[in-house]
Design an enzyme around this catalytic site. Sequence first.
Site: not given
Length: 94
Positions: A39, A21
């Site tokens: 996620n 990320r």
Amino acid sequence: MHAEQCVEITVYGKVQGVYFRQSTLQKALELGVRGCVRNRRDGSVNILAAGRADAVIALIAWCRTGPALARVYKVDIEPLDHINEQGFSILRDA
């Protein structure tokens, strides 16, 4: 004027716990892409991305490898009409 492209990208593999990320955020900012990354409970990473078509294509290409510790085995891309994101952000897990 460059054509804009909006997509939803889902990345599968060893993509959580490997800075995917944060690395996506850095890459998107570098490319001038707006959107978000999070996620998912199934272990994948979900990305909404919009920007110049060449920049979005470059982000998709980067997602096929990701950061050094990631092991990507599949990337799904779905076209979108638009997204409402102004910058690029990391969202809470879905």
